[in-house]
Design a protein around this motif. Structure first.
Motif, mmCIF file in Angstrom:
data_model
loop_
_atom_site.group_PDB
_atom_site.id
_atom_site.type_symbol
_atom_site.label_atom_id
_atom_site.label_comp_id
_atom_site.label_asym_id
_atom_site.label_seq_id
_atom_site.Cartn_x
_atom_site.Cartn_y
_atom_site.Cartn_z
ATOM 1 N N TYR A 160 0.825 -1.206 0.000
ATOM 2 C CA TYR A 160 0.000 0.000 0.000
ATOM 3 C C TYR A 160 0.861 1.259 0.000
ATOM 4 C CZ TYR A 160 -3.323 3.535 1.558
ATOM 5 O OH TYR A 160 -4.089 4.675 1.659
ATOM 6 N N ALA A 161 1.917 1.262 0.796
ATOM 7 C CA ALA A 161 2.784 2.440 0.897
ATOM 8 C C ALA A 161 3.500 2.715 -0.419
ATOM 9 C CB ALA A 161 3.790 2.251 2.026
ATOM 10 N N VAL A 162 4.069 1.666 -1.020
ATOM 11 C CA VAL A 162 4.828 1.844 -2.258
ATOM 12 C C VAL A 162 3.903 2.212 -3.412
ATOM 13 C CG1 VAL A 162 6.354 0.698 -3.920
ATOM 14 C CG2 VAL A 162 6.659 0.293 -1.475
ATOM 15 N N LEU A 163 2.767 1.529 -3.502
ATOM 16 C CA LEU A 163 1.802 1.817 -4.570
ATOM 17 C C LEU A 163 1.256 3.237 -4.449
ATOM 18 C CD1 LEU A 163 -0.021 0.969 -6.951
ATOM 19 C CD2 LEU A 163 -1.640 0.059 -5.260
ATOM 20 N N SER A 164 0.863 3.645 -3.251
ATOM 21 C CA SER A 164 0.321 4.990 -3.056
ATOM 22 C C SER A 164 1.348 6.055 -3.410
ATOM 23 C CB SER A 164 -0.143 5.176 -1.605
ATOM 24 O OG SER A 164 -1.209 4.312 -1.294
ATOM 25 N N ALA A 165 2.606 5.819 -3.036
ATOM 26 C CA ALA A 165 3.660 6.782 -3.359
ATOM 27 C C ALA A 165 3.805 6.928 -4.870
ATOM 28 C CB ALA A 165 4.980 6.345 -2.731
ATOM 29 N N TYR A 166 3.776 5.809 -5.578
ATOM 30 C CA TYR A 166 3.887 5.846 -7.037
ATOM 31 C C TYR A 166 2.715 6.604 -7.658
ATOM 32 C CZ TYR A 166 3.178 4.188 -11.832
ATOM 33 O OH TYR A 166 2.927 4.133 -13.181
ATOM 34 N N LEU A 167 1.501 6.299 -7.219
ATOM 35 C CA LEU A 167 0.316 6.940 -7.786
ATOM 36 C C LEU A 167 0.320 8.451 -7.528
ATOM 37 C CD1 LEU A 167 -2.381 4.278 -6.806
ATOM 38 C CD2 LEU A 167 -1.454 4.696 -9.094
ATOM 39 N N LYS A 168 0.773 8.846 -6.335
ATOM 40 C CA LYS A 168 0.850 10.270 -6.025
ATOM 41 C C LYS A 168 1.910 10.957 -6.884
ATOM 42 C CE LYS A 168 -0.691 9.857 -1.212
ATOM 43 N NZ LYS A 168 -0.266 9.892 0.202
ATOM 44 N N GLU A 169 3.079 10.329 -6.994
ATOM 45 C CA GLU A 169 4.164 10.915 -7.780
ATOM 46 C C GLU A 169 3.759 11.103 -9.235
ATOM 47 O OE1 GLU A 169 7.319 8.174 -7.236
ATOM 48 O OE2 GLU A 169 7.810 8.857 -5.205
ATOM 49 N N GLN A 170 2.963 10.171 -9.746
ATOM 50 C CA GLN A 170 2.549 10.225 -11.149
ATOM 51 C C GLN A 170 1.255 10.996 -11.363
ATOM 52 O OE1 GLN A 170 4.561 8.995 -13.683
ATOM 53 N NE2 GLN A 170 5.945 8.822 -11.927
ATOM 54 N N GLY A 171 0.712 11.574 -10.280
ATOM 55 C CA GLY A 171 -0.513 12.357 -10.398
ATOM 56 C C GLY A 171 -1.737 11.540 -10.741
ATOM 57 N N LEU A 172 -1.743 10.272 -10.336
ATOM 58 C CA LEU A 172 -2.839 9.380 -10.737
ATOM 59 C C LEU A 172 -3.962 9.299 -9.712
ATOM 60 C CD1 LEU A 172 -0.706 6.468 -12.242
ATOM 61 C CD2 LEU A 172 -1.909 8.292 -13.464
ATOM 62 N N LEU A 173 -3.693 9.664 -8.473
ATOM 63 C CA LEU A 173 -4.747 9.554 -7.464
ATOM 64 C C LEU A 173 -5.835 10.593 -7.665
ATOM 65 C CD1 LEU A 173 -2.922 8.696 -4.127
ATOM 66 C CD2 LEU A 173 -4.408 7.250 -5.489
ATOM 67 N N ALA A 174 -5.497 11.666 -8.339
ATOM 68 C CA ALA A 174 -6.485 12.726 -8.543
ATOM 69 C C ALA A 174 -7.314 12.526 -9.781
ATOM 70 C CB ALA A 174 -5.768 14.084 -8.613
ATOM 71 N N GLN A 175 -6.992 11.491 -10.607
ATOM 72 C CA GLN A 175 -7.710 11.296 -11.862
ATOM 73 C C GLN A 175 -9.099 10.711 -11.605
ATOM 74 O OE1 GLN A 175 -5.390 9.017 -14.589
ATOM 75 N NE2 GLN A 175 -3.732 10.493 -14.661
#
Length: 339
Positions: free
Chosen positions: A324-339
């Motif tokens: 969860y930590a690694v995946l969330s960090a990746y999604l945030k860095e790539q701007g994907l959580l806001a999509q």
């Protein structure tokens, strides 16, 4: 006479060398897909390509689902040496560790295959997979996916509110949990029963696979409101093998196998995407089928619901917390959580 003896010796030596090369590694991989399925056909092409790339030093025999063991048993079979490797949906092993389910299909996380494959190759996913698999005696070679799955429905679905009370098929685990949290009424059915269940009205919708395969199998004839592009599921289909065998391989063969899986992942996503385009055009031209495309706002709503379920899964094991930590960090860095 000396020339003939020399020639004969050379032929024998060449034959022996060829035999040795061909016999270096003979591997049996079992798939989670049946023979004749587009996924399995592309997996067979991968196996043949491995032979070419290694100059026949590695021979991979691809076996369809259930040939040696059941699809949920391949991890143990690979570890025990009953089969040498598998190409399978990682979520089948969620019962061993919740982390497998979270990394296999973080429902709602990705909008395209490249986002998932980039995470696996460059965002820490590959390292996580080996942290999970190595203790079980497996080595993760690489990731693949058929792509973002379309959604099958007999009723119009244009957003999250339309999921409320929807009788639908979803695999057990995280996928079911997410849809239940969105208000749907998911049931666990094997893929082989989806068409009949839709046709008889047992369910009104289904999470199944990519649009073109759904279309090819006649799903849209009984469920004329598909959602495309999909808004939910994109499974991680791992290519893994026995770790002891992997460790015995020279570095060049290991590198070739890793490269071949990266190529295979591109092949399967590209080819199925091309087939999807053709199938979608056919569906749009059919007056009995209406293709629904969710807005960015509705996709964001679904992703927010899904993320709440990721957190619940993360609490189930230390490995799941790490995923969860690694995946969330990746999604945030790539701007994907806001999509």
């Amino acid at each position: 006479m000396k020339f003939l003896k020399f020639a004969a010796a050379a032929v024998i030596a060449a034959s022996t060398a060829t035999t040795a090369l061909a016999a270096d590694y003979s591997l049996r991989f079992q798939s989670s897909d049946p023979a004749g399925n587009p996924n399995f056909e592309l997996q067979q092409a991968w196996a043949a390509r491995v032979g070419v790339l290694t100059n026949d030093r590695v021979n991979v025999e691809m076996l369809p689902v259930g040939t040696i063991v059941q699809h949920t048993e391949t991890q143990d079979a690979v570890a025990a040496g009953i089969i040498d490797g598998h190409i399978t949906d990682t979520s089948y092993f969620t019962g061993k560790d919740a982390a497998f389910g979270l990394i296999a299909n973080p429902v709602g996380a990705y909008g395209s295959p490249s986002e998932m494959l980039n995470f696996m190759e460059y965002g820490g996913g590959k390292q996580l997979m080996n942290e999970l698999l190595n203790p079980y005696g497996l080595q993760f070679i690489g990731a693949s996916t058929p792509g973002l799955e379309a959604f099958i429905s007999k009723v119009p679905l244009d957003g999250v509110d339309d999921l409320k009370g929807l009788k639908m098929r979803a695999p057990e685990g995280l996928v079911q949990n997410v849809f239940a949290a969105a208000g749907a009424a998911p049931v666990n059915l094997p893929g082989s029963e989806v068409f009949t269940a839709l046709d008889k009205g047992v369910i009104d919708a289904a999470d199944y696979t990519v649009f073109s395969t759904n279309h090819q199998q006649g799903m849209h004839a009984v469920a004329g409101h598909p959602v495309y592009p999909g808004f939910h599921s994109m499974p991680l289909v791992e290519v893994s093998m026995n770790k002891e065998t992997w460790d015995s391989m020279p570095a060049d063969i290991q590198a070739i196998l890793e490269m071949s899986v990266r190529d295979y992942a591109r092949d399967i996503t590209a080819q199925l995407s091309m087939r999807d385009a053709v199938a979608v055009a056919e569906a749009i031209a059919d007056p009995n089928i209406t293709v629904h495309n969710w807005s960015a706002e509705e996709r964001a709503k679904f992703r927010a619901i899904a993320r709440s379920q990721w957190e619940k899964v993360a609490a189930k094991s230390d490995n799941a917390k790490r995923v969860y930590a690694v995946l969330s960090a990746y999604l945030k860095e790539q701007g994907l959580l806001a999509q």
